[in-house]
Design an enzyme around this catalytic site. Sequence first.
Site, PDB file in Angstrom:
ATOM      1  N   SER A 218      86.856  -9.784 -43.649  1.00  0.00           N
ATOM      2  CA  SER A 218      86.059 -10.340 -42.559  1.00  0.00           C
ATOM      3  C   SER A 218      84.846  -9.455 -42.306  1.00  0.00           C
ATOM      4  O   SER A 218      84.984  -8.245 -42.121  1.00  0.00           O
ATOM      5  CB  SER A 218      86.907 -10.437 -41.283  1.00  0.00           C
ATOM      6  N   GLY A 220      82.725 -10.131 -39.737  1.00  0.00           N
ATOM      7  CA  GLY A 220      82.262 -10.508 -38.411  1.00  0.00           C
ATOM      8  C   GLY A 220      81.378 -11.738 -38.476  1.00  0.00           C
ATOM      9  O   GLY A 220      81.677 -12.703 -39.187  1.00  0.00           O
ATOM     10  N   GLY A 249      89.661 -13.960 -36.421  1.00  0.00           N
ATOM     11  CA  GLY A 249      90.288 -13.520 -37.660  1.00  0.00           C
ATOM     12  C   GLY A 249      91.573 -14.272 -37.951  1.00  0.00           C
ATOM     13  O   GLY A 249      91.920 -14.522 -39.115  1.00  0.00           O
ATOM     14  N   ASP A 250      92.305 -14.643 -36.901  1.00  0.00           N
ATOM     15  CA  ASP A 250      93.532 -15.416 -37.082  1.00  0.00           C
ATOM     16  C   ASP A 250      93.221 -16.808 -37.607  1.00  0.00           C
ATOM     17  O   ASP A 250      93.973 -17.379 -38.402  1.00  0.00           O
ATOM     18  CB  ASP A 250      94.293 -15.508 -35.762  1.00  0.00           C
TER      19      ASP A 250
END
Length: 310
Positions: A218, A220, A249-250
Site C-alpha cells: 500500500s 497510501g 487497507g482492509d
Amino acid sequence: MILTVTLNTALDLTYAVPALVPHTSHRVGEVAERPGGKGVNVARVLSALGHDAVVTGFAGGATGAVLRDLLGALPDGPADALVPVAGNTRRTIAVVDRSTGDTTQLNEPGPHIGADEWAAFLRTYGELLPAADAVALCGSLPPGVHVGAYADLIRLARACGVPALLDTGGEPLRRGIAARPDLVKPNADELAQLTGAREPLRATHDARRRGARSVVTSLGPDGLLAVTPDGIWRAAPPSAVRGNPTGAGDSVVAGLLSALAEGLGWQDRLTRAVALSTATVLAPAAGEFDRAAYEDLLARVTVEQHAAAA
C-alpha cells in the site's frame, strides 16, 4: 467461503469534531460504533460484495459482547465464528477532524489470551479451513499469543491447500512471511521495517524474496505496488481523495481476496482493490465503502504492468 482471522478484534468508535485542537475540550458532533479489527473489516466488505465470509478470532467481556451483537445485526453480514475469551475486547477510537479531513487513531492493546483459549481457537480454525476458498490473517497479535502464530496458521492453511494472505507488521510479519504465504500486504512503513529499505520497489522485491509468493504494498493515496509471479504492477486512483482512511487497507485485502476467489487476474484484482480502498476513504467508518464511488472508480483506476518479477 472466505475466512478472515482477527486475533485482536476491536470495537471501533469514530468521533467527528469540527477541529481537533490539542489541550482543549471537544464537543463530538457524530459518533459511529462498529464491530472492528482488520479481518472483521475485510469480512464486512467481502459480504457487501456478495461473498460468503466467516470471521474468527477472539472476543470477550462487555466490549466483545457489544461487538458480536453489532456483527450479528448487520444485514447480510459475515458469519460469526469468534472464540470467547475471559478478557475484555479492546476499543479503537478514530477522531476525525472535519476542518482538515485528518484522522487521529487511538488503539488499545487487547485482552491477554491464555493457552486454553489459543487451543480453542486452533480447533475452530482447523474446522473452518477445509471449507475455505481463501483465508486472510489480519492485524496485530493480542498479548499472550506467541509471535510466530501467523506462521503456524499459514502452514496449516497450506496443508489444506487454502491460499493465505497475511496483513500484519513487525515481527509477526517477519515470521509469517518465512512460512511462504501466497500474498502479503504491508504498507510502506511495515515494509521498510521488515526490509530496511525505503524505496518501495526494492523493498517489495526484498519482501518477496523472504518467502511470499506475491507482495502488494500500500502506497497510501498513490495506490498499490505489486510484485507477483506474473510481473510488477502499479495501480493508482484517478486522484487523491480526502476523508477517513481507517479501513482503507482492509478494503485492499477484501478486493484482492474477492477477485482471487472469482478467478480474476492481477489487473482486475488490483483495480478492484484500489477502487474499494478509495471508496472506503469516502465512507464514514471502517468496514464500509461508498458504493457509488466504487462503481465509478472501477472504470477509472489506472493499472500498469512492468517487467516480469525475478
